[in-house]
Structure formats: structure tokens, C-alpha cells
Design an enzyme around this catalytic site. Structure first.
Site, PDB file in Angstrom:
ATOM      1  N   ARG A 259      32.285  -7.615  18.165  1.00  0.00           N
ATOM      2  CA  ARG A 259      32.791  -7.392  16.815  1.00  0.00           C
ATOM      3  C   ARG A 259      32.013  -8.314  15.878  1.00  0.00           C
ATOM      4  O   ARG A 259      32.171  -9.526  15.938  1.00  0.00           O
ATOM      5  CB  ARG A 259      34.302  -7.699  16.812  1.00  0.00           C
ATOM      6  CG  ARG A 259      34.867  -8.064  15.488  1.00  0.00           C
ATOM      7  CD  ARG A 259      36.361  -8.057  15.478  1.00  0.00           C
ATOM      8  NE  ARG A 259      37.011  -9.076  16.295  1.00  0.00           N
ATOM      9  CZ  ARG A 259      37.004 -10.378  16.044  1.00  0.00           C
ATOM     10  NH1 ARG A 259      36.338 -10.868  15.033  1.00  0.00           N
ATOM     11  NH2 ARG A 259      37.670 -11.216  16.823  1.00  0.00           N
ATOM     12  N   HIS A 263      38.279 -10.209  12.849  1.00  0.00           N
ATOM     13  CA  HIS A 263      39.262  -9.370  13.551  1.00  0.00           C
ATOM     14  C   HIS A 263      39.904  -8.397  12.559  1.00  0.00           C
ATOM     15  O   HIS A 263      39.954  -7.194  12.786  1.00  0.00           O
ATOM     16  CB  HIS A 263      40.321 -10.250  14.208  1.00  0.00           C
ATOM     17  CG  HIS A 263      41.486  -9.478  14.712  1.00  0.00           C
ATOM     18  ND1 HIS A 263      41.414  -8.673  15.824  1.00  0.00           N
ATOM     19  CD2 HIS A 263      42.748  -9.346  14.237  1.00  0.00           C
ATOM     20  CE1 HIS A 263      42.586  -8.086  16.009  1.00  0.00           C
ATOM     21  NE2 HIS A 263      43.403  -8.474  15.062  1.00  0.00           N
ATOM     22  N   TYR A 272      36.626 -19.975  15.189  1.00  0.00           N
ATOM     23  CA  TYR A 272      36.666 -19.940  16.664  1.00  0.00           C
ATOM     24  C   TYR A 272      35.382 -19.441  17.320  1.00  0.00           C
ATOM     25  O   TYR A 272      35.323 -19.308  18.535  1.00  0.00           O
ATOM     26  CB  TYR A 272      37.858 -19.103  17.145  1.00  0.00           C
ATOM     27  CG  TYR A 272      37.913 -17.673  16.608  1.00  0.00           C
ATOM     28  CD1 TYR A 272      37.181 -16.657  17.205  1.00  0.00           C
ATOM     29  CD2 TYR A 272      38.691 -17.361  15.495  1.00  0.00           C
ATOM     30  CE1 TYR A 272      37.222 -15.366  16.712  1.00  0.00           C
ATOM     31  CE2 TYR A 272      38.746 -16.067  14.989  1.00  0.00           C
ATOM     32  CZ  TYR A 272      38.014 -15.071  15.613  1.00  0.00           C
ATOM     33  OH  TYR A 272      38.049 -13.798  15.114  1.00  0.00           O
TER      34      TYR A 272
END
Ligand code: TPP
Length: 361
Positions: A259, A263, A272
Site C-alpha cells: 500500500r 491506510h 510506523y
């Protein structure tokens, strides 16, 4: 079927490499024709433009929370090209490319993310698509049920269902694979392993080396494909679809992908994951790779690509305006579609809602 690509031996199917070259050393596999490759490219372009536009609209305050597809497009595009229109397409929420392959209007996708009830209405006889499913993996038992029902009716229709790497930790995933294995249901489980479930990396999701190898525990085959390679996705899905159609049961395909965006628009991935990791994956972008292929093979010119991208942008803008101006659903509908006859407690709440609306005026 996938004996040359057993994930337990660390093998992953790739046909089109990052330079847009076809690997000619592979055994014979179903291949996209030039015409199909060009179609895949065109749909990928519009998917990318429509997706970028949705993110941009969110930043402008015109689109609520939206989950970007960027980087994962080849998974649903390649696989939906390998099945027929009567096969059930059970989506999660990052399968915009597949929807466009199926012929679903882009407006419908935007309607969903604008919160319009009609965004979930896919004419079943026309599209054979189930609505977007945000509750993780809850779509899998439905998919297996659909597959089993088609088998029971004696048709040769199959089902393809999508979920993510995070979705493999949910009970519904295991129950569905188990049921499909036992009943030999004609279903393809397509797991888009985009390496993260929000901020949770893949290695925290499962102790298995791959997701594909889980299939063997349920008594059927699994294969890991390069999910950024539309040719590999197409080949694996075509084989799995033929296998299911012939009465040989389910397959699990793991699309190894990434991705590139957040998100959802409410997430900040810099918290992260490392910039270097993203930069490495940008080099594997499915769109860049397919663009190299269509150019190298003279299926399109540079100039035509510029025009195509401009047109795709226009199409995305027009589809959004259409969705934004679509008749707004009455809030009453929130109470309407779960039960055939609205139970008294919901009638009461509906009444309260109407009173509140009256009071607000
Ligand atoms: C049953 C359920 N639990 C939790 C959530 C919250 N949630 C939304 S997306 C997501 C992560 C999903 O990760 P993955 O399955 O890998 O799919 P991806 O979003 O990466 O495409 C979670 C936990 C949810 N939507 N449904």
C-alpha cells in the site's frame, strides 16, 4: 496446478518484472493478450487518477475518510480480468480497479465513500458484485455461501473474494477456508498482502512464512504471486478459476503487494514505516511497470498516454461531481433495510429521529 510455484518452497510467481520485461523461462501459463494488457493499463490509469482524486477531495473537506488503493491496483484488475461476468465478485474495500473491469460506474464507488446508501447497490443480475465490506473478513462466509449455492444449483459460476493480510487473523477467514475445503466450494480466496494492517506489519499477523501456504492446511492449493504484476495475477487467477469451474474446489492466492498510500486518509503511515521502504516499493509500482510494457511493445505512444491520463482525470472529476449531486438519501433509510418489517424499537427510534429533526429546524 501450481506445482512449479509452491509457496512452501519459497516460490513466488512473477511474469512481468520491474523493468516491464516478460520472463520467458517460465512453463506455459495463461497470458494476457496485447489487447487485454492495454485494457488493463487503461483501467489502471483511471483507477490511479480516481484514487488520487478521492484523497485530494478528502483534503479539501469534500470526501469523508477514504482508503487509498495506490500501489495495489494490479491485484483486482488482473484477477477480475481472469473471471467471467457471472462469477461473483465479493470485495473488501481496496478493489476499485476490479470494479471498473466489471463495468461498475466510478460514480457508484464515490457514492459509497460519500456515505450514500446507493453506493452499496450493485444490480446483482448485471454486475454480480457484493457491496464493499469494511468489517474485516465478514465478507468471506458470504462468498463461500455464494460459491456453494452456485455449485448446488449446478452452474459453473465461481466466486472470487478479497481480503487483506490483517483479515487472515479473523475467525471468519479460517471458518470460510475450512468450509470451502470440506465442501469443495468453487471459490478463490484472494488475499491482498499489502504488508500492513493499519500499523501492524505482516510478521505480527501470522507466524507462517507466507499467507499462501495456509491453504494446504485446509486441503487445497495456495500460491503467492507478485501482486504488482498484472500478468502473474491474471495467470494464477485463470488457473484457479478453471480448477474451481471443473469441480476441483478452492484456491488461495496471496498477492504480494504494497500500500503506497496511507491506510485511510485518517492515518499517518510515517509513524510506523520508513521512507526508504516506501521508496523501494515505488520502484515496483504496478502502473509504472505496465506502462513500460505497453510502451516497449508499441501498444500505445507516449503522447497517447499523456492524453489518456488527462482524460482519466476529467472522468474522475465528472464522476465525483455526479456522485456529489446525487439525490441525498433520507436518514430514515438508516432504519429501513435491515428488517423486512421494522421492529417496534426501531420504529420508536425513527420517530425520535424525526422529532429531533423537527426540533432542529
Ligand atoms: C472486524 C473488524 N475489526 C477491526 C476493524 C478496524 N480495521 C479497519 S481496517 C483494519 C486493518 C485491515 O488490515 P488488512 O486486512 O491487512 O487490510 P488492508 O486495510 O491493509 O487492506 C482494521 C483492523 C474492522 N474494520 N473490522
Amino acid at each position: 496446478m501450481f506445482e512449479n510455484f509452491d509457496p512452501r518452497e519459497g516460490k513466488r510467481l512473477q511474469i512481468l518484472n520491474e523493468d516491464g520485461q516478460i520472463n520467458s523461462d517460465l512453463p506455459k501459463l495463461p497470458m494476457l493478450t496485447n489487447k487485454q494488457a492495454l485494457h488493463a493499463f487503461k483501467i489502471m490509469v483511471i483507477t490511479r487518477e480516481a484514487d488520487d482524486w478521492a484523497v485530494s477531495l478528502n483534503r479539501q473537506g469534500r470526501m469523508p475518510t477514504y482508503p487509498p488503493v495506490k500501489g495495489q491496483e494490479a491485484n483486482s484488475i488482473g484477477s477480475l480480468m481472469a473471471v467471467k461476468n457471472e462469477d461473483w465478485f465479493v470485495q473488501a474495500f481496496r478493489e476499485l480497479g476490479g470494479l471498473l473491469i466489471r463495468g461498475v460506474p466510478l460514480t457508484q464507488h464515490y457514492l459509497y465513500f460519500l456515505g450514500n446508501e446507493m453506493g452499496s447497490f450493485y444490480e446483482p443480475e448485471k454486475y454480480h458484485v457484493l457491496p464493499i465490506s469494511v468489517p474485516i473478513s465478514s465478507q468471506l462466509p458470504h462468498a463461500v455461501g455464494l460459491a456453494y449455492a452456485e455449485q448446488y444449483k449446478g452452474t459453473d459460476n465461481i466466486t472470487i473474494v478479497f481480503n487483506g493480510d490483517g483479515g487472515t487473523s479473523v475467525g471468519d477467514f479460517h471458518e470460510s477456508l475450512n468450509f470451502a475445503g470440506v465442501w469443495n466450494a468453487p471459490v478463490i480466496f484472494y488475499v491482498q498482502n499489502n504488508q500492513y494492517a493499519i500499523s501492524v506489519p505482516r510478521h505480527h499477523q501470522t507466524a507462517s512464512t507466507t499467507i499462501a501456504e495456509k491453504a494446504f492446511g485446509y486441503g487445497f492449493e495456495g500460491v503467492q504471486v507478485d501482486g504488482n504484476d498484472v500478468f502473474a495475477v491474471y495467470a494464477a487467477t485463470k488457473l484457479a478459476a478453471n480448477h474451481a469451474r471443473k469441480g476441483n474446489g478452492p484456491t488461495l492466492i496471496e498477492g504480494f503487494t504494497y500500500r503506497l498510500g496511507a491506510h485511510t486518509t485518517a492515518d499517518d503511515p510515517t509513524r510506523y514505516r520508513e521512507d526508504q521502504e516506501v521508496a523501494d516499493w515505488i520502484k515496483k509500482d504496478p502502473l509504472i511497470r505496465l506502462e513500460k510494457y505497453v510502451l516497449n511493445n508499441k501498444l500505445i505512444t507516449e503522447q497517447q498516454i499523456v492524453t489518456l491520463k488527462k482524460e482519466a482525470k476529467k472522468q474522475a472529476h465528472a464522476a465525483f461531481e455526479e456522485a456529489d449531486n446525487f439525490q441525498k438519501e433520507s436518514l430514515d433509510n438508516t432504519f429501513r433495510y435491515t428488517f423486512k418489517n421494522i421492529p417496534p424499537i426501531l420504529e420508536e427510534q425513527l420517530e425520535q429521529r424525526r422529532e429531533l429533526e423537527g426540533g432542529l429546524k
